[in-house]
Write a protein that holds these residues in place. Sequence first.
Motif, PDB file in Angstrom:
ATOM      1  N   PHE A   1      -7.241   6.117   6.907  1.00 21.84           N
ATOM      2  CA  PHE A   1      -6.481   6.178   5.647  1.00 21.84           C
ATOM      3  C   PHE A   1      -6.307   4.807   5.009  1.00 21.84           C
ATOM      4  O   PHE A   1      -5.323   4.539   4.345  1.00 21.84           O
ATOM      5  N   VAL A   2      -7.247   3.951   5.264  1.00 25.47           N
ATOM      6  CA  VAL A   2      -7.093   2.580   4.803  1.00 25.47           C
ATOM      7  C   VAL A   2      -6.894   2.512   3.289  1.00 25.47           C
ATOM      8  O   VAL A   2      -6.095   1.741   2.773  1.00 25.47           O
ATOM      9  N   GLU A   3      -7.595   3.388   2.607  1.00 24.88           N
ATOM     10  CA  GLU A   3      -7.509   3.350   1.135  1.00 24.88           C
ATOM     11  C   GLU A   3      -6.153   3.826   0.608  1.00 24.88           C
ATOM     12  O   GLU A   3      -5.811   3.605  -0.535  1.00 24.88           O
ATOM     13  N   ASP A   4      -5.371   4.494   1.506  1.00 24.31           N
ATOM     14  CA  ASP A   4      -4.056   4.950   1.058  1.00 24.31           C
ATOM     15  C   ASP A   4      -2.990   3.863   1.125  1.00 24.31           C
ATOM     16  O   ASP A   4      -1.870   4.064   0.693  1.00 24.31           O
ATOM     17  N   VAL A   5      -3.332   2.746   1.713  1.00 22.76           N
ATOM     18  CA  VAL A   5      -2.328   1.692   1.854  1.00 22.76           C
ATOM     19  C   VAL A   5      -2.272   0.885   0.561  1.00 22.76           C
ATOM     20  O   VAL A   5      -3.013  -0.055   0.358  1.00 22.76           O
ATOM     21  N   ASP A   6      -1.399   1.317  -0.325  1.00 19.13           N
ATOM     22  CA  ASP A   6      -1.267   0.605  -1.588  1.00 19.13           C
ATOM     23  C   ASP A   6       0.042  -0.181  -1.584  1.00 19.13           C
ATOM     24  O   ASP A   6       0.739  -0.266  -0.572  1.00 19.13           O
ATOM     25  N   GLU A   7       0.365  -0.745  -2.713  1.00 16.73           N
ATOM     26  CA  GLU A   7       1.545  -1.592  -2.825  1.00 16.73           C
ATOM     27  C   GLU A   7       2.822  -0.843  -2.434  1.00 16.73           C
ATOM     28  O   GLU A   7       3.672  -1.364  -1.719  1.00 16.73           O
ATOM     29  N   ASP A   8       2.946   0.412  -2.898  1.00 10.15           N
ATOM     30  CA  ASP A   8       4.162   1.175  -2.612  1.00 10.15           C
ATOM     31  C   ASP A   8       4.295   1.465  -1.119  1.00 10.15           C
ATOM     32  O   ASP A   8       5.370   1.350  -0.539  1.00 10.15           O
ATOM     33  N   TYR A   9       3.181   1.869  -0.513  1.00  9.11           N
ATOM     34  CA  TYR A   9       3.216   2.160   0.919  1.00  9.11           C
ATOM     35  C   TYR A   9       3.601   0.899   1.698  1.00  9.11           C
ATOM     36  O   TYR A   9       4.447   0.930   2.593  1.00  9.11           O
ATOM     37  N   ALA A  10       2.972  -0.204   1.340  1.00  6.84           N
ATOM     38  CA  ALA A  10       3.226  -1.456   2.052  1.00  6.84           C
ATOM     39  C   ALA A  10       4.679  -1.873   1.913  1.00  6.84           C
ATOM     40  O   ALA A  10       5.329  -2.262   2.887  1.00  6.84           O
ATOM     41  N   ARG A  11       5.217  -1.769   0.716  1.00  4.60           N
ATOM     42  CA  ARG A  11       6.621  -2.143   0.499  1.00  4.60           C
ATOM     43  C   ARG A  11       7.539  -1.299   1.381  1.00  4.60           C
ATOM     44  O   ARG A  11       8.423  -1.815   2.058  1.00  4.60           O
ATOM     45  N   ASP A  12       7.313   0.014   1.374  1.00  9.20           N
ATOM     46  CA  ASP A  12       8.182   0.893   2.152  1.00  9.20           C
ATOM     47  C   ASP A  12       8.015   0.661   3.644  1.00  9.20           C
ATOM     48  O   ASP A  12       8.990   0.706   4.401  1.00  9.20           O
ATOM     49  N   ALA A  13       6.787   0.411   4.073  1.00  6.38           N
ATOM     50  CA  ALA A  13       6.559   0.157   5.497  1.00  6.38           C
ATOM     51  C   ALA A  13       7.235  -1.142   5.932  1.00  6.38           C
ATOM     52  O   ALA A  13       7.855  -1.207   6.998  1.00  6.38           O
ATOM     53  N   ILE A  14       7.148  -2.168   5.097  1.00  4.01           N
ATOM     54  CA  ILE A  14       7.784  -3.446   5.432  1.00  4.01           C
ATOM     55  C   ILE A  14       9.302  -3.280   5.516  1.00  4.01           C
ATOM     56  O   ILE A  14       9.958  -3.801   6.422  1.00  4.01           O
ATOM     57  N   HIS A  15       9.868  -2.510   4.594  1.00  8.22           N
ATOM     58  CA  HIS A  15      11.313  -2.282   4.651  1.00  8.22           C
ATOM     59  C   HIS A  15      11.713  -1.430   5.855  1.00  8.22           C
ATOM     60  O   HIS A  15      12.806  -1.605   6.408  1.00  8.22           O
ATOM     61  N   THR A  16      10.842  -0.514   6.262  1.00  2.93           N
ATOM     62  CA  THR A  16      11.116   0.282   7.462  1.00  2.93           C
ATOM     63  C   THR A  16      11.131  -0.617   8.694  1.00  2.93           C
ATOM     64  O   THR A  16      12.044  -0.540   9.526  1.00  2.93           O
ATOM     65  N   VAL A  17      10.141  -1.484   8.801  1.00  2.00           N
ATOM     66  CA  VAL A  17      10.106  -2.421   9.921  1.00  2.00           C
ATOM     67  C   VAL A  17      11.338  -3.319   9.877  1.00  2.00           C
ATOM     68  O   VAL A  17      11.935  -3.644  10.905  1.00  2.00           O
ATOM     69  N   ASN A  18      11.741  -3.693   8.683  1.00  2.00           N
ATOM     70  CA  ASN A  18      12.936  -4.533   8.540  1.00  2.00           C
ATOM     71  C   ASN A  18      14.164  -3.860   9.153  1.00  2.00           C
ATOM     72  O   ASN A  18      14.961  -4.490   9.849  1.00  2.00           O
ATOM     73  N   LEU A  19      14.290  -2.570   8.891  1.00  2.00           N
ATOM     74  CA  LEU A  19      15.418  -1.822   9.463  1.00  2.00           C
ATOM     75  C   LEU A  19      15.331  -1.794  10.989  1.00  2.00           C
ATOM     76  O   LEU A  19      16.329  -1.984  11.691  1.00  2.00           O
ATOM     77  N   LEU A  20      14.120  -1.572  11.501  1.00  2.00           N
ATOM     78  CA  LEU A  20      13.957  -1.521  12.957  1.00  2.00           C
ATOM     79  C   LEU A  20      14.262  -2.879  13.593  1.00  2.00           C
ATOM     80  O   LEU A  20      14.846  -2.953  14.679  1.00  2.00           O
ATOM     81  N   LEU A  21      13.899  -3.960  12.915  1.00  2.24           N
ATOM     82  CA  LEU A  21      14.228  -5.299  13.420  1.00  2.24           C
ATOM     83  C   LEU A  21      15.736  -5.514  13.418  1.00  2.24           C
ATOM     84  O   LEU A  21      16.304  -6.085  14.342  1.00  2.24           O
ATOM     85  N   ARG A  22      16.374  -5.037  12.374  1.00  3.85           N
ATOM     86  CA  ARG A  22      17.820  -5.210  12.273  1.00  3.85           C
ATOM     87  C   ARG A  22      18.549  -4.448  13.390  1.00  3.85           C
ATOM     88  O   ARG A  22      19.455  -4.961  14.031  1.00  3.85           O
TER      89      ARG A  22
END
Length: 213
Positions: free
Chosen positions: A184-205
């Motif tokens: 699904f590499v082509e599905d990784v767009d700006e919106d997906y990346a932003r949400d994934a980064i924020h999800t990881v941020n929550l897990l780090l917190r």
Amino acid sequence: MGTYDVMQVCMNGHKITHSYVENPEFRQSACDQCGADTIHKCPECGEPIRGKYLVEGVASVGGPDPPEHCHECGDPYPWEDEADQFAEVDASVLDDELAERCLSEYESGHYQSAVRTAFTVLEGRVRDKGGFPQGLSGAKLMLEAFNADEGPLSFGQTEGEQDGVMFLYRGAFQALRNPVSHRFVEDVDEDYARDAIHTVNLLLRLLDENTSA
Ligand SMILES: [Zn+2]
Ligand SMILES: [Zn+2]
């Protein structure tokens, strides 16, 4: 004391004119840059949008940029809640290491790699906190780290919470990270990346604030 002319702005925030009254010939009913409809009054309260500030006898060049909020009722103008503003990752709310390692990739458009890096940061943090060797990674690392019976990391008051956290971290790798690495590499767009980064941020917190080793 001077007075304000009126500004006309398109719904996407392009300034059409700041001299709506003085120069009616500049008015546009649709934006010549993007085609969106234009307004010159606050949609909420009807107060004209402030344009160029006029002082009698003083000539001036140029005028203000479109304001963010109505000066009368304080409501944000329509161009302020456009999706492209939301698409930005707000570095100030991100974990320092995450921001440092992901944002340049994200901002340069390398979304897939930014998501992978975010999960690498998370892996490293879990490994450090649980005292795991380099070789252990991904879903398997999460399973061992948060295992209710013998995992080193404990979370919450009950076994239910502990299980939930284990599934949450493991699931993040299986559902959100692994597809990025493999498919699904082509599905990784700006919106997906932003949400994934924020999800990881929550897990780090959660890891930093609510987990004890
Ligand atoms: Zn426009
Ligand atoms: Zn208003």
